[in-house]
Write an enzyme that holds these catalytic residues in place. Structure first.
Site, PDB file in Angstrom:
ATOM      1  N   ASN A 192       0.844  -1.194   0.000  1.00 27.34           N
ATOM      2  CA  ASN A 192       0.000   0.000   0.000  1.00 27.34           C
ATOM      3  C   ASN A 192       0.878   1.242   0.000  1.00 27.34           C
ATOM      4  OD1 ASN A 192       0.656  -0.813   2.655  1.00 27.34           O
ATOM      5  ND2 ASN A 192      -1.062   0.274   3.559  1.00 27.34           N
ATOM      6  N   CYS A 220      -4.085   0.833  -2.560  1.00 23.56           N
ATOM      7  CA  CYS A 220      -4.045  -0.428  -1.811  1.00 23.56           C
ATOM      8  C   CYS A 220      -2.991  -1.367  -2.398  1.00 23.56           C
ATOM      9  CB  CYS A 220      -5.391  -1.135  -1.873  1.00 23.56           C
ATOM     10  SG  CYS A 220      -6.681  -0.387  -0.882  1.00 23.56           S
ATOM     11  N   GLU A 233       0.417   5.211   0.719  1.00 22.58           N
ATOM     12  CA  GLU A 233      -0.491   6.249   1.200  1.00 22.58           C
ATOM     13  C   GLU A 233      -0.049   7.627   0.706  1.00 22.58           C
ATOM     14  OE1 GLU A 233      -0.955   5.619   5.443  1.00 22.58           O
ATOM     15  OE2 GLU A 233      -2.148   3.819   5.043  1.00 22.58           O
ATOM     16  N   GLU A 291      -3.160  -4.541  -3.014  1.00 19.02           N
ATOM     17  CA  GLU A 291      -3.670  -5.472  -4.029  1.00 19.02           C
ATOM     18  C   GLU A 291      -3.689  -4.825  -5.401  1.00 19.02           C
ATOM     19  OE1 GLU A 291      -4.918  -4.732  -1.116  1.00 19.02           O
ATOM     20  OE2 GLU A 291      -6.045  -6.380  -0.219  1.00 19.02           O
ATOM     21  N   CYS A 331     -10.775  -3.310  -4.122  1.00 19.47           N
ATOM     22  CA  CYS A 331      -9.770  -4.251  -4.638  1.00 19.47           C
ATOM     23  C   CYS A 331     -10.433  -5.520  -5.158  1.00 19.47           C
ATOM     24  CB  CYS A 331      -8.744  -4.582  -3.564  1.00 19.47           C
ATOM     25  SG  CYS A 331      -7.639  -3.186  -3.257  1.00 19.47           S
ATOM     26  N   CYS A 345     -10.214  -5.150   0.433  1.00 17.57           N
ATOM     27  CA  CYS A 345     -11.362  -4.240   0.504  1.00 17.57           C
ATOM     28  C   CYS A 345     -12.250  -4.415  -0.729  1.00 17.57           C
ATOM     29  CB  CYS A 345     -10.890  -2.795   0.623  1.00 17.57           C
ATOM     30  SG  CYS A 345     -10.282  -2.079  -0.923  1.00 17.57           S
TER      31      CYS A 345
HETATM   32  N1  THU Z   1      -5.402  -1.263   2.379  1.00 19.96           N
HETATM   33  C1  THU Z   1      -4.867  -2.111   1.457  1.00 19.96           C
HETATM   34  O1  THU Z   1      -3.703  -1.997   1.090  1.00 19.96           O
HETATM   35  N2  THU Z   1      -5.661  -3.088   0.978  1.00 19.96           N
HETATM   36  C2  THU Z   1      -6.969  -3.284   1.307  1.00 19.96           C
HETATM   37  O2  THU Z   1      -7.608  -4.164   0.760  1.00 19.96           O
HETATM   38  C3  THU Z   1      -7.581  -2.424   2.320  1.00 19.96           C
HETATM   39  C4  THU Z   1      -6.751  -1.335   2.870  1.00 19.96           C
HETATM   40  C5  THU Z   1      -4.556  -0.193   2.931  1.00 19.96           C
HETATM   41  C6  THU Z   1      -4.986   1.190   2.566  1.00 19.96           C
HETATM   42  C7  THU Z   1      -4.399   2.000   3.708  1.00 19.96           C
HETATM   43  O3  THU Z   1      -3.063   2.333   3.383  1.00 19.96           O
HETATM   44  C8  THU Z   1      -4.378   1.058   4.881  1.00 19.96           C
HETATM   45  O4  THU Z   1      -4.586  -0.241   4.337  1.00 19.96           O
HETATM   46  C9  THU Z   1      -5.450   1.341   5.912  1.00 19.96           C
HETATM   47  O5  THU Z   1      -6.682   1.429   5.340  1.00 19.96           O
END
Ligand code: THU
Length: 145
Positions: free
Chosen positions: A47, A58, A49, A60, A94, A91
């Site tokens: 991920n 994300c 940010e 994925e 994704c 999520c």
């Molecule tokens: N996140 C992912 O990388 N994948 C997911 O399927 C859900 C959330 C990340 C986004 C963010 O950087 C952190 O998790 C918290 O939400």
């Protein structure tokens, strides 16, 4: 499709390794993902940010983009790792992105604890959106209702 024990172990390790590169200063929630493609290659992502929080990528979707950018089109398995006590499945956003290339994929969710969850994308996203009822493939353009 049957995935060998070795490939599966490689895929899982790739997801764990990817989480180490996570850029997640705002949530403190690192995620690593890896996808196994039809050619047998593995692509991983973490991920990423952003200070403008909604721009966060994300893990994925990062892994999918790497695979597609390398010319791959079919994903047969996905592994997701979070350093949490219990596994975290992808999520909703994704799941929909995975549905484009990984409709038949196995999804393995791993965590810091010993629990793991092994499921399928179909189970995680039943009735995925598909423009023509066929995951966006435009083969049957005469079907309108
Ligand atoms: N996140 C992912 O990388 N994948 C997911 O399927 C859900 C959330 C990340 C986004 C963010 O950087 C952190 O998790 C918290 O939400």
């Amino acid at each position: 499709m049957e995935i060998s024990v070795e490939k599966k172990a490689q895929l899982e390790q790739s997801a764990r390794d990817a989480a180490r590169h996570s850029y997640s200063p705002y949530s403190g929630f690192p995620v690593g993902a890896a996808v196994l493609t039809g050619s047998g290659a593995i692509y991983a992502g973490c991920n990423v940010e952003n200070v403008s929080l909604g721009l966060t990528l994300c893990a994925e979707r990062n892994a999918v983009a790497r695979a597609i950018g390398a010319g791959e089109r079919r994903i047969t398995a996905v592994a997701v790792y979070t350093p949490t006590p219990t596994p975290t499945p992808p999520c909703g956003a994704c799941r929909q992105v995975l549905a484009e290339f990984a409709a038949e994929a196995v999804v393995i969710c791993l965590c810091a604890g010993s629990t793991r969850r092994e499921t399928t994308l179909k189970a995680l996203l039943p009735e995925a959106f598909a423009a023509n009822g066929d995951h966006g493939k435009q083969e049957d353009e005469e079907t309108h209702g």
